[in-house]
Each structure stands twice: as structure tokens, then as C-alpha cells.
Motif scaffolding. Structure first.
Motif, short mmCIF file in Angstrom:
data_model
loop_
_atom_site.label_atom_id
_atom_site.label_comp_id
_atom_site.label_asym_id
_atom_site.label_seq_id
_atom_site.Cartn_x
_atom_site.Cartn_y
_atom_site.Cartn_z
N MET B 1 -4.41 54.72 -20.50
CA MET B 1 -5.53 55.65 -20.66
C MET B 1 -5.82 56.31 -19.31
SD MET B 1 -8.14 54.53 -23.51
CE MET B 1 -9.11 53.20 -22.91
N SER B 3 -8.22 59.41 -16.95
CA SER B 3 -9.48 60.16 -16.93
C SER B 3 -9.19 61.60 -16.61
CB SER B 3 -10.41 59.59 -15.86
OG SER B 3 -9.83 59.78 -14.59
N ALA B 9 -15.84 60.04 -18.58
CA ALA B 9 -15.61 58.65 -18.93
C ALA B 9 -14.38 58.50 -19.80
CB ALA B 9 -16.83 58.10 -19.66
N ILE B 10 -13.77 57.37 -19.67
CA ILE B 10 -12.59 57.09 -20.47
C ILE B 10 -13.02 56.90 -21.91
CG2 ILE B 10 -10.69 55.50 -20.76
CD1 ILE B 10 -10.77 57.01 -18.08
N GLY B 11 -12.20 57.44 -22.80
CA GLY B 11 -12.50 57.22 -24.22
C GLY B 11 -13.90 57.69 -24.56
N VAL B 13 -17.07 58.93 -26.07
CA VAL B 13 -17.58 58.88 -27.44
C VAL B 13 -18.60 59.99 -27.59
CG1 VAL B 13 -18.94 57.49 -29.05
CG2 VAL B 13 -17.22 56.41 -27.60
N LEU B 15 -21.78 61.17 -28.22
CA LEU B 15 -23.04 60.48 -28.27
C LEU B 15 -24.09 61.23 -29.05
CD1 LEU B 15 -23.23 59.30 -24.58
CD2 LEU B 15 -22.56 57.97 -26.54
N MET B 243 -23.88 48.34 -13.91
CA MET B 243 -23.88 49.26 -15.05
C MET B 243 -24.29 50.67 -14.66
SD MET B 243 -25.20 47.18 -18.34
CE MET B 243 -26.57 46.39 -17.53
N THR B 245 -22.74 52.54 -12.94
CA THR B 245 -21.56 53.40 -12.82
C THR B 245 -21.31 54.21 -14.08
OG1 THR B 245 -20.17 51.61 -13.61
CG2 THR B 245 -20.43 51.84 -11.23
N THR B 246 -21.90 53.82 -15.17
CA THR B 246 -21.64 54.54 -16.42
C THR B 246 -22.39 55.86 -16.41
OG1 THR B 246 -23.46 53.32 -17.41
CG2 THR B 246 -21.24 52.51 -17.83
N ARG B 247 -21.73 56.89 -16.83
CA ARG B 247 -22.37 58.19 -16.85
C ARG B 247 -21.65 59.10 -17.83
NH1 ARG B 247 -21.29 56.82 -11.57
NH2 ARG B 247 -23.39 57.20 -10.87
N SER B 248 -22.24 60.22 -18.09
CA SER B 248 -21.64 61.20 -18.99
C SER B 248 -21.90 62.57 -18.42
CB SER B 248 -22.27 61.09 -20.38
OG SER B 248 -22.01 62.25 -21.13
N SER B 394 -17.27 64.25 -7.96
CA SER B 394 -18.15 63.16 -7.54
C SER B 394 -17.62 62.60 -6.22
CB SER B 394 -18.15 62.06 -8.59
OG SER B 394 -16.83 61.59 -8.79
N LYS B 430 -14.09 46.84 -3.85
CA LYS B 430 -12.68 46.50 -3.97
C LYS B 430 -12.48 45.02 -3.69
CE LYS B 430 -12.19 48.41 0.64
NZ LYS B 430 -11.72 49.55 1.37
#
Lengths: 589, 442
Positions: B1, B3, B9-11, B13, B15, B243, B245-248, B394, B430
Motif C-alpha cells: 500500500m 500514500s 491517509a492510507i486506505g 475511507v 468519512l 493518535m 498523527t491521524t489526519r485527513s 507537511s 524512529k
């Protein structure tokens, strides 16, 4: 709480409920005292102490008690421990309504925690809740009660007409999206990643461990944390003034018809917050800023119009009766801390607020605060004397006195005509005080009122007081009136106190007629036929000289005291005693 | 997969909200309303049957109202199931929210039920008036017969199935206990995701309402969510921060608001704020940029030079959120703090002074900005820098932190920025090289 599926469970819950019930009855009694003596906040621990001790003993035996809630009761299983269906200060319904279904009390709970918890439930903080925009669950959460837990059962909804199932579906979609992100293994993602789905299942014991690294560190020092708390403490006092700055920025830079109502309403709510904190100086600053903003030369006309409308709304709301009454409540809690601020506030209200101010005045108890409001009424109510005059027949004597004070300050041309109406007031003290106000003035119009009272008023006290006022008037008028009354038939029927008052007035007059009158009285010898009357008159004259000490009076008394040929023994002794008193008064001993 | 270059974001969805076919809007509310109506009518009927026969004219309208309400619920849900004990009343497995004024009536009704060993009843088909009369007859003083599932002797019920009191009481107890236990047994780590998702959902709703000009939703759900976040941050700090790090890209404002809040809460925790203070900070952070929802995205995402008017709109950014929050017309202390914090979050801490080489050397503080606004400024900037935008890529966390501590340092309270650097530096990005086990920060 033991499940009631088994008979053992039923027995245990019943036994515990039977033990707990009398303990919680003490809570009811304690809270009754809290309600009765609401202002005695320092005694709340005392009122609740029997319950606290009982609960702590119960928890020491059982380590934990879990009470289920329905709308009106705490229960252990199906056994009611405590019921409350009262309309006021209900302990249970607000919690139930908020979604709380289980309360857990743990061993080790402190008296302070118990007190804070039940006072929160009791609604003691209702006003604060509203002030902060918080519900009871938020307050309980913020209270950080270590040994009192609660379980809230509520579905998650954003708006009332949502379906819970719909919301759950949408939330699950987002959860799935988040989970997919965390499972990603792309290089780009790894640059940012801080946790992956495996981490979710890891146990962390005292260290931060992710992806094979062990990190330890110190971020903020105790000194840093203390500094932050100091900063926050200082900020607390500046919140409202900062809000003023923000609102004015918004008003001047980014307000249109579309959002004008929101901004104007915000200013009014700010007004209420400032009133609550008695910050009249800030309210005055807002008014000044309105004025300044509305005059800015480089502002657009549309903006200036909006500013002026906002100002009018603000000042208009300042004068609404509930706000004026709120100031009254503040003034009743003590002498005004910022009398100038209160004065400026009330001045700003203008004449439309006169009825509200008078209503507020009626409720005030402390004289300095009453005077403050009266001064404002006098300053703004010059054209509204009739409004004040209408209250002169009010049953509250304080209010009538205040109205007299205000009218006196306004000083309309028909002031004494207005005051004269109070001379017939049912309250004797008011009559006398008003008479004193009239009597002090010394004018012709007032003399007529005084004369009328002396001659005609049914109250002897009023007539006596009026007589004492006569020396304030020109001697040619006062002396003639006095002497005319003394020689009239009515004088014989007067009471002793009235006669003394008249003679005191004669002495204080210091007019040639009255001085001669006194000498004439002392010149008379006690004859066989009018002895009593002559002696009575001499004694009255002696009383008058004693009541109004002066050097000539002292000399007269001394002569009388020594003249045994002209005066009888009683008169001489009375004169001697009076002379001693007068001398003492004159010498200040 | 893989980006895409925008860092999407990967995959990804979709929303956006999808309509569920066949579910009526406002069903829960309607059920509550009708449920309460049936209870109130039952109370009236049971009380008055003590004095009057069910065939009396005074009952005509109430019976009709009851029949209509029950049959409406049957039409929507397929059945009407009443379970009642004490002041606990369920209709179709949903607890009725009773207002205080009605509790006495409810208790009267359930006591009458209990006296006849009735705990409720079911109706699976539309019910007729006569059957309702026969049910109410159970509570008449002239009824001496015991009550069975199909009513009493001589007045058998066809569609109404009566529930015995003890059985229904036990069912209700079990339902309540299950609801309580499910709340207590939540997996806190996975619950963190749920709370995050709920917050995204809440903010989406809030913004939709804002953009459509409707009445703003209550902030009570947000209060709860922030409470949960504060609790989770204390229990699960690393996961919590991870969490963010999640964004859209498509819903930048949503994720930015929630992530800023989370970063701010962790930051606040490190600063030693109390629970109440973290809650205030969290609420302020969640709404700090809500005013952006009403700005033309064309201006926000513009790549080319802004016009004068567009620049003027941008300059008013600090006031946009203030305007939006004031729409709620509720200026309590909490809202006051939120407004001030969101305003100050967009105010630079100081004026930069640059040396001849262009390096920022000396900063002159402008005004005394509040702690919350300063914290949110830092958290929001960090999140914005590490988010892809239509007009730039980013930045990685290291680059973002470097920018903030150098060229942008005049924007932030230096004391707070120092602490923030330590907070974010603690979160590893890392894996350590082999052999190196520990990194310490002073």
C-alpha cells in the motif's frame, strides 16, 4: 453490591441495606439543617458530621458500597436505602437525570469528599454551575473525588433528534479509519508514527516504550509548574477585562447586521458578570469605551451606528429592574465598597430608572447606601419631584425620610408645601422629623406651617416641637406668637411638657419682649390669691432658663435664688439648682 | 500500500455521512414522547377506573389517545413493550426520561401494577379499544380475579400480553446491571479510539450546523468528550499522543481541532495543570479554530497572492472564532475562557528583532497573553506544520520543531516552548540503533 440472582445475594443486599438505611437518614437530617441555615456555610461540616461518621464506619466494615440509582432512590439490589422525592434540593433526581446509575463509596473516603459530593448534588452550587455553563457530571468530575465514583450510562448523541444507532454507525466508521491508519507500514507514515495497533495491546509500566525504545526524561520542573499556576492565578482576575477588549475589537472591526445581536447580547452578559463581581469600575470603562469608539474619526459610519446601537442597548439593560435590584442586594450585604462606581452606574441609568431606583431604595437597610441612592435620585430627578412626593404617604418610614431628603436636595419652589403633607403622617417620628426640616428653614412660608402646628395640631409632641422651632424665625414673629399662646386660656390646659417647651422657646428667643416677659414673671410676688399660679410660672421660667443656658440666664437665676423676699423657698431652691446646672453646662463640666 | 504525495491517509475511507435507509429521523425522540404519553394516559385511566366503569364516557378520549399512541409505536417498531417498576419505565427496551413532575404519577401507576402482580405488557399487533378497556378493568375495584398473561377471567386479552411483576422487575434489574457493567468494563486503550472518533463526529456535526445556519448543538457532549480525553491522557499518555498523527486532508479542520486539543491536553498535563484546568484548556483547544468553518475555503487554500480584501479577511482570523462562539448566546465563565484563549492563540507572543544576518535575536513581548492561548498556539502550530495542506507539503516533526524554535520563535512564549520541545522530543519517531537502549532528557 451483590447480584441478587441468588438467595445469598438477596440476603446480603438486604442486610447491608438495613445497616445503611439509618445512616442515610442522618444525611436527610443534616441536609435539612443545611437548607434551613443556608448562610452558615462554616457549619455545614457540623450538620453532616453524624452522617459522615456513620458512613465511614459502614465503609470500614464493608470496604465499599455500590448504590444503584433510580429517579427517586438509592438502592442496594432492590432494597431502598434512601429515598428523596422532594421538589426542592433533591439529592437523587439531578444525578439520575444526568445519566448516573451507580454510586460507589469506598473505604477511606474523607469527610471533605462526602461534604463536597452531597453539596454538589444538593444544588448548593447551582448558581455556580449556571455561571460556568457546567452540568453536574462535569462538576463531579472536576471535584476529583478519589473515594466516590459514579457510573454514567448514556448514549452518545450530538443533537437531540439523532438516532443512537445512526451515531454508532458513523462513529464506527471513523474508528475503522483510525485503526487502518495505525496499521499502516508505509515509509511516509513511519516518519510520523508514534503508535501502531500493536502498541494498543502492549502494557506500559512506568516508562514510555514504543517500537523498542526506552525513553526517560523530565519535562516541566516543579518550579515551572508553580510558575504556571501563578500565571493562571493572575489571569483569573483579568478574564473579564480581557473579554471587554475582545468584544470591542469584534464590534469595531468585524460586526455587521448579521452578527450584531450576538455581540450586543454578549455585552449584556458581560454586564451581568461584572455586576456579579461588583466590578463597577469596569462597567464604567465599558461605557467610556463605547463613547470613544462611537466617536472614532476613521471609523466607517456603519460601524459607528452599530457601536451607538450597542451602547444604547447596554445602558438600557443596565437600568432593567432585575439589575437594579441586584445592585440593591449587593448594597444590602454591606457598605458599598466602591461608592463612586455604584454612583456612576446609577447616574448613567437616567430618569427612566427612577421608579426602579425607588423600589430598590425601599429594600436597602444601611443608611450610607440609602444616602448614596438618594443623592443619585436628587441629581437626576429634578423634574420628577411629583414622583417622590407621591411616596410621602408610604407606610415605610425609611422611604418617606429618604424622599424628604431627596426633595430637600432637589429644592423645588413648593418644597415646604410638599413637606407639609407629612405633618399629618400616621408615623409620629416622621411628623416630628419633617417639622424639624420645615422649622430649620426660617422662611415666612415655614413660619406659617409652624404657627399652624403650634395652634392646631392635635399631637402635643408636635406642638412642643413646633414651639422649639420658633427661635429660628425672626423675633418679632416668633415672640408674639409664643407669648400669645402662654397668656391664652389654652396654655392652662396644656401638659407640663408642652408648657416647658413653650418656656424654653421663650428663653431661646432672646427678644426684648420675651426677656421682659421673663423679668415680669420674676418681679411678681406670691400673693394670697394667685400664689400657685405665680409660683408655677416662675418654676416654668426657671425650667426654661435651665433648658437654654446662657450668661444672662445664669445671672437671672442667681438673682432669683438669692431673693428670698420676693420668691418662696421652693422657687429659690429650684433657681439655685438650675443655676448650678447652667454654670456646669456653660463651663463644660 | 502507498500514500499519495499530499500525505493523504492510507486506505482513505469516505468519512462523509451515509443515509441509512428505512430508519425514520427522530425515532428515539418520538418514542420517548409517545412512551411518556402512554404512561400518563395509563395513569389517568388506572386512577379513574377506581371510580368509574371503563365504558363510561369520560374514558372515551383517553382510550382513543392510548390506542393511537400504542399503535403508532407498533407501526414503527413492530411492537409496544412496556416494562415498569417503581420509577423505572422502559418502552421497547429504551428507558423513558421522566421529568420530575410526573414521578408521583408514575409511582402510583406502578404501585397499582404491582398490587395486581402486573409489571407491564406487550402488544405486537394494532390494539382495539375494547381490549384496552379489558386491560384497564384489571385495576377496577370490582375485579376480584387474579391476572394471567391473557388478562382476567371473562375479559381475556387477545393482542395484549401481560407481564408478571416479579419477572419484569428482574428483567429491568438485569438490563440496568448490564448497562452499568458495560460502562465499567470498557477497554480503555480501545476506548481512546472511540472517544477520538466521537469527537470527530461531534465536530463534524457542529461544523455542518454552523455552515447551514442552523442552531448550534449543545456543548455538553463536547464537555464529556474532553473529560474522557483528560482521563485517557492520564492513563494512556503515549497512545493518546500517538493518535494525533491521524489526519485527513479533506476534513483538515476536524482533525486539526481534535489533534490540537489532544496535544494541548498532554502539554497541559506536563505543565502540571489540574484536571479542571486541563478540561478548560481542552475545551478551548477543541474550538480554537471553529471560526474557520465559516471562511471561504477558496481563501484558506489559495496558492496565489491574496487580494487586499482577502488579506483583510485573513487579518481578522483572531476574531472569526470569537464570532462563531458568540452565536451560542451563552457567555458563562467557561465560554469566556474559550473565547479569550482562541483569540490569544492567534496573537504572536512578541515582535521579532532581527540581526543583520536575518536571525531573530531579541523579542519584545507584546502583551501578557494567557496560558491557555499560548499553549494552544504552540499545539495548533505544531499540528498545522505537520499536516499536509493544499498549498504545501507537511513537515516532519523534527523540521516542525526546528522551525518553531528558530524562525517562528517570536510567535510563542519561550518558557512554554521550551517545555513543549521536551514533551514532543520524548515521543520517539524512529527505532534506536542496536545497542542503544536509553535516551535521557534533562
Amino acid at each position: 453490591m451483590v447480584a441478587e440472582g441468588t438467595s445469598a445475594g438477596v440476603d446480603k443486599n438486604k442486610a447491608l441495606a438495613d445497616e445503611a438505611r439509618p445512616v442515610f437518614e442522618r444525611l436527610r437530617k443534616g441536609l435539612k439543617n443545611v437548607q434551613l441555615y443556608r448562610h452558615n456555610t462554616e457549619r455545614y461540616p457540623e450538620y453532616l458530621d453524624p452522617f459522615v461518621k456513620g458512613l465511614q464506619e459502614l465503609l470500614a466494615r464493608h470496604s465499599m458500597i455500590s448504590l444503584k440509582l433510580d429517579a427517586v432512590a438509592y438502592k442496594l439490589g432492590q432494597h431502598v436505602v434512601f429515598e428523596d422525592d422532594g421538589r426542592e434540593a433533591n439529592l437523587i433526581y439531578p444525578l439520575w437525570q444526568a445519566g448516573i446509575r451507580l454510586l460507589i463509596f469506598k473505604n477511606g473516603v474523607t469527610a471533605d469528599e462526602i461534604l463536597r459530593f452531597f453539596l454538589l448534588c444538593f444544588g448548593a452550587s447551582e448558581a455556580e454551575r449556571k455561571n460556568r455553563g457546567e452540568d453536574i457530571i462535569t462538576q463531579l468530575w472536576k471535584a476529583e473525588l478519589e473515594c466516590i465514583e459514579y457510573v454514567v450510562v448514556e448514549g452518545f448523541k450530538v443533537v437531540a433528534d439523532e438516532e443512537l444507532e445512526d451515531v454508532e454507525v458513523e462513529v464506527e466508521k471513523v474508528v475503522a479509519y483510525l485503526y487502518r491508519q495505525l496499521q499502516s507500514n508505509s515509509d511516509d507514515y513511519l516518519r510520523f508514527a508514534r503508535v501502531n495497533s500493536e502498541d494498543l495491546d502492549m502494557q506500559l509500566d512506568g516508562v514510555d516504550q514504543m517500537r523498542g525504545s526506552v525513553i526517560q526524561g523530565v519535562t516541566a520542573t516543579p518550579g515551572d509548574k508553580a510558575r504556571i499556576q501563578q500565571m493562571l492565578g493572575r489571569e483569573e482576575a483579568r478574564q473579564l477585562s480581557k473579554m471587554v477588549v475582545v468584544l470591542f475589537q469584534l464590534l469595531e472591526l468585524d460586526t455587521t447586521e448579521e452578527n450584531f445581536e450576538d455581540v450586543a447580547e454578549a455585552f449584556v452578559q458581560l454586564l451581568d458578570a461584572l455586576l456579579l463581581s461588583e466590578n463597577f469600575a469596569a462597567i464604567q470603562q465599558i461605557r467610556e469605551r463605547f463613547h470613544h469608539s462611537g466617536q472614532k474619526p476613521n471609523a466607517k459610519q456603519a460601524t459607528r451606528d452599530l457601536v451607538q446601537r450597542c451602547e444604547l442597548r447596554f445602558v438600557g439593560r443596565m437600568g432593567e429592574s432585575q439589575r437594579v435590584q441586584a445592585i440593591g442586594n449587593t448594597l444590602n450585604s454591606g457598605i458599598a465598597k466602591d461608592p463612586d462606581g455604584v454612583r456612576n452606574y446609577l447616574y448613567a441609568l437616567g430618569v427612566d430608572a427612577i421608579p426602579s431606583l425607588i423600589d430598590m431604595l425601599e429594600t436597602l437597610q444601611l443608611l450610607p447606601n440609602r444616602r448614596l441612592v438618594c443623592d443619585v435620585l436628587a441629581a437626576i430627578g429634578g423634574a420628577y419631584v411629583e414622583t417622590f412626593a407621591q411616596r410621602l404617604t408610604h407606610p415605610s418610614s425609611n422611604l418617606v425620610k429618604d424622599m424628604i431628603y431627596v426633595i430637600d436636595k432637589v429644592n423645588p419652589p413648593n418644597k415646604f408645601q410638599i413637606f407639609a403633607t407629612v405633618l399629618e403622617h400616621p408615623n409620629a417620628i416622621l411628623r416630628l422629623e419633617t417639622l424639624a426640616v420645615i422649622g430649620r428653614s426660617g422662611g415666612d412660608e415655614c413660619f406659617d406651617y409652624i404657627a399652624r402646628v403650634i395652634k392646631q395640631h392635635p399631637d402635643a409632641q408636635m406642638r412642643s416641637q413646633a414651639a422649639r422651632m420658633l427661635p429660628n424665625f425672626p423675633a418679632d414673629k416668633g415672640a408674639g406668637l409664643l407669648l400669645g399662646i402662654i397668656v391664652s386660656e389654652a396654655f392652662e390646659k396644656a401638659s407640663d411638657s408642652e408648657k416647658k417647651a413653650l418656656f424654653a422657646a421663650v428663653v431661646m428667643m432672646h427678644a426684648p419682649q420675651t426677656d421682659q416677659f421673663l423679668r415680669d414673671i420674676f418681679d411678681q410676688k406670691s400673693g394670697m390669691f394667685a400664689k400657685k399660679r405665680v409660683d408655677d410660672m416662675k418654676l416654668l421660667a426657671i425650667g426654661g432658663l435651665e433648658a437654654a443656658p446662657s450668661i444672662p440666664g445664669l445671672q437671672m437665676l442667681a438673682q432669683v435664688a438669692q431673693d428670698l423676699k420676693r420668691h418662696n423657698k421652693d422657687v429659690c431652691e429650684a433657681a439655685r439648682a438650675a443655676a448650678i446646672n447652667v454654670k456646669a453646662k456653660l463651663l463644660g463640666s | 500500500m502507498t500514500s499519495d504525495k499530499k500525505g493523504a491517509a492510507i486506505g482513505q475511507v469516505d468519512l462523509k455521512k451515509a443515509q441509512q435507509p428505512g430508519v425514520q429521523r427522530g425515532r428515539d425522540t418520538k418514542l420517548q414522547q409517545l412512551g411518556r404519553q402512554t404512561i400518563s394516559t395509563l395513569y389517568m385511566l388506572v386512577r379513574n377506573v377506581k371510580m368509574y366503569d371503563p365504558d363510561n364516557d369520560i374514558f372515551v378520549q383517553p382510550f382513543e389517545n392510548l390506542r393511537t399512541a400504542i399503535n403508532t409505536i407498533v407501526a414503527v417498531d413492530g411492537l409496544y413493550q412496556l416494562q415498569a417498576c417503581g420509577t423505572t419505565v422502559y418502552v421497547n427496551n429504551k428507558q423513558l426520561q421522566l421529568d420530575f413532575a410526573s414521578l408521583d404519577n408514575v409511582r402510583f401507576l406502578t404501585e397499582e401494577f404491582k398490587a395486581r402482580d402486573v409489571g407491564g405488557f406487550n402488544v405486537a399487533r394494532p390494539v382495539q379499544l375494547q381490549e384496552l378497556k379489558d386491560f384497564i378493568w384489571i385495576f377496577s375495584p370490582r375485579n376480584e380475579a387474579s391476572v394471567e398473561e391473557d388478562g382476567v377471567q371473562g375479559k381475556k386479552l387477545l393482542n395484549i400480553k401481560v407481564g408478571k411483576f416479579a419477572k419484569i422487575r428482574d428483567q429491568l434489574d438485569k438490563m440496568e446491571d448490564n448497562a452499568i457493567e458495560s460502562e465499567r468494563k470498557v477497554d480503555r486503550k480501545k476506548y481512546a479510539l472511540t472517544v477520538y472518533a466521537r469527537t470527530i463526529y461531534y465536530m463534524r456535526k457542529f461544523i455542518e450546523r454552523l455552515q447551514s445556519g442552523g442552531q448550534l448543538p449543545s456543548m455538553s457532549p463536547a464537555q464529556r468528550l474532553v473529560q474522557d480525553f483528560v482521563d485517557i491522557a492520564a492513563e494512556q499518555r503515549s497512545h493518546f499522543l500517538g493518535m494525533t498523527t491521524t489526519r485527513s486532508v479533506d476534513e483538515y479542520l476536524l482533525f486539526h481541532s481534535v489533534n490540537t486539543m489532544k496535544i494541548a491536553i498532554v502539554f497541559g498535563q506536563e505543565l502540571g495543570l489540574s484536571r479542571a484546568q486541563m478540561h478548560e484548556l481542552g475545551m478551548a483547544a477543541l474550538f480554537h479554530d471553529i471560526g474557520m468553518a465559516e471562511i471561504d475555503p477558496g481563501i484558506l487554500n489559495k496558492r496565489r497572492q491574496l487580494t487586499k480584501e482577502e488579506r483583510r479577511r485573513i487579518d481578522l482570523f483572531p476574531l472569526h472564532t470569537v464570532k462563531t462562539l458568540l452565536k451560542g448566546r451563552s457567555l458563562d465563565m467557561g465560554m469566556t475562557k474559550r473565547i479569550i484563549a482562541s483569540y490569544e492563540a492567534k496573537v504572536d507572543y512578541s515582535v521579532p528583532m532581527k540581526d543583520k544576518d536575518g536571525n531573530v535575536k531579541l523579542m519584545l513581548p507584546k502583551v501578557e497573553l494567557g496560558v491557555y492561548g499560548s499553549v494552544i498556539n504552540i499545539a495548533a502550530t505544531y499540528d498545522a506544520l505537520t499536516s499536509a495542506r493544499p498549498f504545501r507539503e507537511s513537515y516532519g516533526p523534527e523540521v516542525a520543531l526546528t522551525l518553531m524554535i528558530s524562525d517562528m520563535q517570536y510567535k510563542f512564549d519561550p518558557f512554554l516552548l521550551r517545555v513543549f520541545m521536551k514533551v514532543m522530543a520524548i515521543q520517539p519517531v524512529k527505532v534506536l540503533p542496536p545497542g542503544q537502549q536509553v535516551i535521557s532528557f534533562g
